[in-house]
Write a protein that holds these residues in place. Structure first.
Motif, mmCIF file in Angstrom:
data_model
loop_
_atom_site.group_PDB
_atom_site.id
_atom_site.type_symbol
_atom_site.label_atom_id
_atom_site.label_comp_id
_atom_site.label_asym_id
_atom_site.label_seq_id
_atom_site.Cartn_x
_atom_site.Cartn_y
_atom_site.Cartn_z
ATOM 1 N N LYS A 150 -5.931 -4.555 -4.025
ATOM 2 C CA LYS A 150 -4.940 -5.609 -3.750
ATOM 3 C C LYS A 150 -5.251 -6.911 -4.461
ATOM 4 N N LEU A 169 -2.083 -7.089 -6.931
ATOM 5 C CA LEU A 169 -0.906 -7.541 -6.182
ATOM 6 C C LEU A 169 -0.143 -8.651 -6.912
ATOM 7 N N ASP A 220 -0.093 -8.960 3.362
ATOM 8 C CA ASP A 220 -0.356 -8.925 1.924
ATOM 9 C C ASP A 220 -0.177 -10.286 1.251
ATOM 10 N N TYR A 224 -3.282 -12.067 0.063
ATOM 11 C CA TYR A 224 -3.976 -11.571 -1.129
ATOM 12 C C TYR A 224 -3.429 -12.172 -2.420
ATOM 13 N N ASP A 273 -5.087 -0.446 -1.150
ATOM 14 C CA ASP A 273 -5.824 -1.465 -0.399
ATOM 15 C C ASP A 273 -7.064 -1.952 -1.131
ATOM 16 N N SER A 319 0.841 -1.192 0.000
ATOM 17 C CA SER A 319 0.000 0.000 0.000
ATOM 18 C C SER A 319 0.877 1.243 0.000
#
Length: 108
Positions: free
Chosen positions: A33, A37, A59, A62, A30, A10
């Motif tokens: 994500k 990601l 993270d 995710y 956020d 983030s």
């Protein structure tokens, strides 16, 4: 030999690293994500200049299973996660041990 540090996360997470001089930062908001990601991690893994990837421990959840396995199993670049409460990734000591193959804190 790869020498750059890359930070993925983030904007709040990456800002401090930018201020410290890290040039390779991938901001993943956020609310994006789950969508972005995986792409950011895959792009960073493919960058031959990167030797260390820094991410927030939360993270990792995710990431898709395949990308998570790729980044956690990668030797170069090596993944370092921050923000763990001692569970999950096994802590910094375990990450260093995995990265270099020996336990620096091992007692005789």
């Amino acid at each position: 030999m790869s020498q750059e540090i890359a930070v993925i996360g983030s904007p709040d997470f990456t800002t401090g690293f930018r201020l410290a001089g890290v040039r390779k930062c991938q901001n993943v908001p956020d609310d994006r994500k789950e969508a972005d990601l995986d792409e950011a991690v895959e792009e960073t893994l493919a960058d031959e200049d990167v030797g260390i990837i820094v991410m927030h421990d939360d993270d990792l959840s995710y990431l898709s299973r395949g990308v998570r396995e790729d980044v956690q199993g990668s030797i170069e670049p090596v993944l370092v996660t921050l923000g763990a409460d001692g569970a999950g990734s096994g802590g910094l000591r375990e990450q260093i041990k995995r990265a270099i193959g020996i336990d620096l804190m091992e007692e005789d």
